[in-house]
Enzyme design. Structure first.
Site, short mmCIF file in Angstrom:
data_model
loop_
_atom_site.label_atom_id
_atom_site.label_comp_id
_atom_site.label_asym_id
_atom_site.label_seq_id
_atom_site.Cartn_x
_atom_site.Cartn_y
_atom_site.Cartn_z
N GLU A 414 0.75 -1.68 0.08
CA GLU A 414 -0.34 -0.24 -0.26
C GLU A 414 0.83 1.18 -0.48
OE1 GLU A 414 -3.14 -0.15 -0.24
OE2 GLU A 414 -4.03 -1.58 0.01
N GLU A 484 -3.68 -10.41 0.33
CA GLU A 484 -4.51 -10.30 1.14
C GLU A 484 -5.73 -11.10 0.61
OE1 GLU A 484 -4.14 -6.93 3.37
OE2 GLU A 484 -2.32 -6.78 3.05
C1 IPT Z 1 -5.05 -3.73 4.01
C2 IPT Z 1 -3.97 -3.45 4.46
O1 IPT Z 1 -2.74 -4.25 3.74
C3 IPT Z 1 -3.28 -4.26 5.31
O2 IPT Z 1 -2.24 -3.73 6.04
C4 IPT Z 1 -4.73 -4.47 6.22
O3 IPT Z 1 -4.87 -3.15 6.75
C5 IPT Z 1 -5.76 -4.23 5.83
O4 IPT Z 1 -6.01 -3.91 5.09
C6 IPT Z 1 -6.73 -4.27 6.75
O5 IPT Z 1 -6.85 -5.09 7.82
S1 IPT Z 1 -5.48 -2.84 2.70
C7 IPT Z 1 -7.40 -2.20 2.84
C8 IPT Z 1 -7.01 -0.78 2.38
C9 IPT Z 1 -7.56 -3.40 2.43
#
Ligand code: IPT
Length: 966
Positions: A414, A484
């Protein structure tokens, strides 16, 4: 007028620092001497960084009045200042590279002697493995440099400064620095010297940097080893009869390294002055046919994102905790880790090599807060910052390049897009062409080798799997991963099975990494575990920091148990009607020889017989075998519900789990599902003074509500549609879909009125007619309770008819009742042992289970709906036996849903004197909308006409045998 430079200018300098040695590989041991400088240090906290007073660094300074602190550690977790949690917002004004005047600065002092026998020749290196966020270092009064890059190593040549005794190491650590702009990861801001500090002797002729190239050719079965070393020497690997000069390649037959079969060869790199042990894993990572291949085969990531976390020590992890993480991952079928969002403590990668985990090693880089200004001034697109970015890339790659477990480098997380990222990718590709480069933010994959997304909905993932995603040509040719997905915040994540099905049905989809491994709750006696806001932060993101598969104390959450089942490396399925079970090897490399298979035959949840199942051990990855089941045992009780359970267990002890550990299982229905015995309404309700009786039950004559059943006092039985919204129900603010938790509350489902329309005493039934509806709305649920009995058994049939234009799904649909008595033990035949909801139920095994009301609770750090046991045929609690027709969902707790809903921390939940039991016909799915999609449409609980029944009796039977398997 003269320009005045303050001593703290380096803090806001965008450069990575000065004085440190070039980055190089990190190895744990060698025959050169070293001394750990971990331990108790003197500590003084100042509120600002602009202190010009450096006198503490001078030998002879009296720090007798200072506090003491543990190094490695974070001062804010040791009673000095407080932690701050923000997701992506910078907790200071965004004006790079400036930081606030209020910049907590910790002066650390440590006086040490050289160990006896410390050689007088050669030099010495002082190594810091991690300091957040900026440090300036003095040894014996000499300023040796300053650095940024919190989760990266920094070494300084200090041989010339050392004395045998009384060395004074002074480290000034600033919480905020220019580096903070590059470290906006979603986690607590935790300043301090949080990783090891070590003094290393560097003998003359010692090893400097080296790069182990250990490739595997799957066509020949041979490995090629070449160790490039800055200092010439020899490389030996006794098990392979290798003894060659550095720089010289040698090719020999080897067993390759994979995450499933982590074969490491012990070797030694010997230069004139030092011998460094090597652990060599032969493997080759390629991008071929649009796929990530290792040793010629595509791999499927069944991964997690791992932040480093310990509820008391923060990111200062000890070796046992790191090992615990790896063991827990291996025991839950996880095969990959993304080191979100920084290189982990180096010992963690040693463990990944040893136990076998694929690693995406991610650089310590995130500038997420710039999204608030549409990425204007983003450091990754500003050449002034590029040296800092390249420094970070180099410190990661050089440190970790000799780990076979690392298969991809990730530029960071990010951070938007920009030239700096491109420069990092170019440098990494050049320095290490043997691995692939990842960065999710590179939407067009200009710089990267894998198309990566986060939290893509199932439908998008499927489109990508089918190659229908379009986009630039380069991206279309690349494999896809979800770096993720499945946000494990609170109850959930739901929808894992459906994701896994997609990953397994489209070659291009190479799996994903659940967000995230562990809840970052901070142990706190006020709350149990603290989260954002609990320290009075001016900006915070509450419990968004508690979104892991483990609770903060590393107890697996139901989400982890579910994930382990969904990603199990052996699929056991099929229809035993034809006498067989289908076993599929879902490994990428291993056959089934490490596993033994067992069957069990169950009637009504009780095991009648067990045995071993001959599954061919040589079954190759991707192959299936139809394995014949034995004859069912003879003495099956008439009308019983029967199942086969087939389990795959470790046949032998492994490094990560003992023999017998269950790796995979399948439960297969053996016969048709029996229908519950009917209750013939043969008894008439009888009116008494103020009461009605019907069979074993007494009712309030005015309300028609039961007051006792079979002598067991019950209260407030009524329709219930409310659940304490989960984090996923509440959803995250930026979600594109309506957030049900909030809409439910707006509509008023938590404050339903129950209007009594009629209590009808019939010849063989008591019928209570009601309308259940929220104030201010014309929506309602006509609800009819019909009670019948055959004299001993009492049947309740609930018929619900929605009125009005319901556009919202319901949280739950069922009845709840209070048991004022001392209900404690709970036994049931149904899904277990853990909680399960419509889209989180893969791991629920139908069996007879026993628990207690207290143990049924799942301790989500922020209290919310939890603990439902699904597919319950019958349950016994507090002297009542409840049979479902159809099966139901059971929850029981010592507080009401309203109390659960109102609680912010576990410590807010105070047991009352009534056990509240929910018997749900259905629940709404869970989904993962706290970051990602809500429940899939199939798991929505629509407001539509429904009818469901429960049969109540006094409990008699006790559970004879209870299996706590899975
Ligand atoms: C995403 C991040 O990469 C991660 O660090 C964490 O914050 C996660 O979200 C949520 O828990 S970024 C998000 C804009 C999808």
């Amino acid at each position: 007028m003269s320009l005045r430079t303050t001593a703290a200018d380096y803090v806001t300098d965008v450069s990575p620092g000065s004085g440190a040695l070039p980055a190089r590989t990190r190895y744990a041991v060698s025959d050169a001497m070293s001394r750990s400088l971990n331990g108790r240090w003197r500590f003084r906290l100042s509120p600002a960084a602009d202190t010009e007073d450096e006198s503490f660094a001078a030998p002879g300074f009296d720090a007798g009045e200072w506090a003491e602190i543990e190094v490695p550690g974070h001062w804010v977790l040791q009673g000095h200042g407080t932690p701050i949690y923000t997701n992506h917002l910078y907790p200071f004004p965004v004006d790079p590279p400036h930081v606030p005047t209020e910049n907590p600065t910790g002066d650390h002092l440590h006086v040490f002697d050289l160990p006896s026998g410390w050689p007088e020749d050669g030099g010495a290196v002082l190594r810091f493995d991690g300091v957040e966020s900026c440090a300036r270092v003095w040894l014996n009064g000499t300023d040796i440099g300053e650095f940024k890059g919190s989760r990266l190593p920094h070494e300084f040549a200090v041989g010339h400064l050392l004395r045998p005794r009384g060395n004074v190491l002074a480290v000034r650590v600033h919480q905020w620095s220019a580096g903070s702009y590059l470290e906006d990861q979603d986690q607590w801001w935790l300043p301090g010297i949080f990783r090891d500090v070590t003094l290393l002797h560097r003998p003359p002729g010692c090893v400097a940097d080296f790069f182990v190239h250990a490739a595997y050719d799957h066509l020949t079965g041979k490995g090629t080893l070449r160790v490039d070393s800055d200092v010439d020497g020899r490389v030996s690997v006794p098990a392979l009869d290798i003894d060659v000069a550095t720089g010289e390649p040698v090719t020999v037959p080897v067993t390759p390294w994979t995450a499933e079969t982590p074969r490491l060869y012990d070797g030694v790199l010997a230069t004139e002055g030092e011998r460094v042990p090597l652990r060599i894993g032969f493997r080759t990572v390629t991008l071929a046919d649009g796929l990530i291949k290792v040793n010629g085969r595509p791999i499927l990531f069944k991964g997690v994102n791992r932040h480093e976390w310990h509820p008391e020590r923060g990111r200062a992890l000890d070796p046992d905790t790191m090992r615990a993480d790896v063991l827990l991952m291996k025991r839950h079928n996880i095969n990959a880790v993304r080191t979100s969002h920084y290189p982990p403590h180096p010992a963690f990668l040693d463990l990944c090599d040893e136990y076998g985990l694929w690693v995406i090693d991610e650089c310590d880089l995130e500038t997420h807060g710039f999204t608030e200004q549409n990425w204007r001034d983003n450091p990754v697109d500003d050449d002034r910052w590029t040296p800092a970015l390249l420094d970070r890339a180099a410190r990661m790659v050089e440190r970790d390049k000799n780990h076979p477990s690392v298969v991809l480098w990730s530029l960071g997380n990010e951070a938007g897009t920009g030239r700096g990222l491109t420069a990092m990718a170019e440098w990494i590709h050049g320095r290490d062409p043997s691995r692939l480069v990842h960065y999710e933010g590179d939407a067009n994959c200009r710089d990267t080798d894998v198309h990566s997304r986060m939290y893509a909905y199932h439908e998008e993932v499927e489109r990508i799997g089918l190659g229908l995603d379009g986009g630039p040509q380069r991206r279309r040719e690349l494999p896809f991963i979800q770096c993720e997905y499945a946000h494990a915040m609170g109850n959930g994540p739901g929808g894992l099975s459906e994701y896994q099905e997609l990953f397994e049905s489209h070659e291009r989809l190479q799996g994903g990494f659940v967000w995230e491994w562990i809840d970052h709750g901070i142990k706190d006696e006020r709350f149990g575990y603290a989260y954002g806001g609990d320290f009075g932060e001016e900006l915070h993101d509450a419990n968004f920091v508690c979104d892991g598969l483990l609770f903060p104390d590393r107890t697996p959450s139901p989400g982890l148990v579910e994930y382990a089942k969904v990603i199990e490396p052996v699929r056991i399925a099929g229809d035993p009607a034809d006498g067989t079970v289908r076993v599929t090897n879902r490994h990428d490399f291993a056959d089934l020889s490490a596993l033994a298979f067992e069957w069990a035959y169950q009637a009504d949840g009780e095991t009648l017989a067990t045995g071993t199942l001959p599954v061919p051990p040589s079954l190759s990855p991707g192959e299936s075998a139809e394995v014949e089941l034995p004859e069912p045992p003879g003495a099956v009780p008439a009308g019983a519900e029967t199942h086969w359970i087939v389990r795959a267990l470790l046949a032998r002890d492994t490094a990560w789990a003992p023999r017998g550990h269950v790796v995979a299982w399948g439960q297969l229905r053996a016969g048709t599902r029996p229908v519950p015995a009917p209750v013939h309404p043969t008894t008439a309700p009888v009116r008494g003074p103020g009461t009605l009786t019907l069979g074993p039950a007494a009712f309030d004559a005015r309300t028609g509500a039961p007051t006792s059943i079979g002598g067991v006092e019950v209260r407030d039985l009524r329709l219930d549609v409310w659940r304490a919204p989960t984090d996923n129900d509440n959803g995250a603010g930026w979600q594109r879909e309506p957030r049900h938790g909030l809409l439910w509350r707006t509509l008023g489902l938590h404050r339903m009125h129950h209007r009594l329309d009629a209590v009808e005493v019939g010849a063989d039934a008591l019928t209570v007619r009601t309308r259940v509806a929220p104030a201010a709305s014309d929506l309602g649920l006509r609800t009819v309770y019909r009670w019948t009995s055959d004299g001993t058994r009492l049947r309740l049939t609930v018929a619900v008819t929605p009125e009005g234009d319901w556009r919202l799904p319901l949280p739950r649909l069922g009845v709840r009742l209070g048991l004022p008595g001392p209900a404690h033990r709970v036994t049931w035949y149904g899904g277990g042992p853990g909680e399960a909801y419509p889209d989180t139920r893969a791991a629920a095994l139908l069996a007879r289970w026993e628990s207690t009301v207290d143990a049924l609770q799942t301790p989500y750090v922020r209290p919310q709906e939890n603990g439902a046991r699904a597919d319950v045929r019958w349950a016994e609690i507090g002297g009542l036996r409840i049979e479902g027709d159809p099966a139901f969902c059971l929850t029981a707790r010592r507080w009401t849903t309203e109390q659960l809903d109102a609680a912010a921390h576990l410590t807010d939940l105070v047991p009352g004197d009534t056990v509240w039991v929910n018997l749900d016909h259905a629940q709404m799915g869970i989904g993962t909308q706290s970051c990602g999609p809500g429940p899939l449409p199939a798991h929505h609980l629509h407001a539509e006409p429904a009818e469901f029944s429960f049969v109540f009796t006094q409990s008699t039977a006790s559970v004879k045998s209870v299996r706590s398997t899975t």
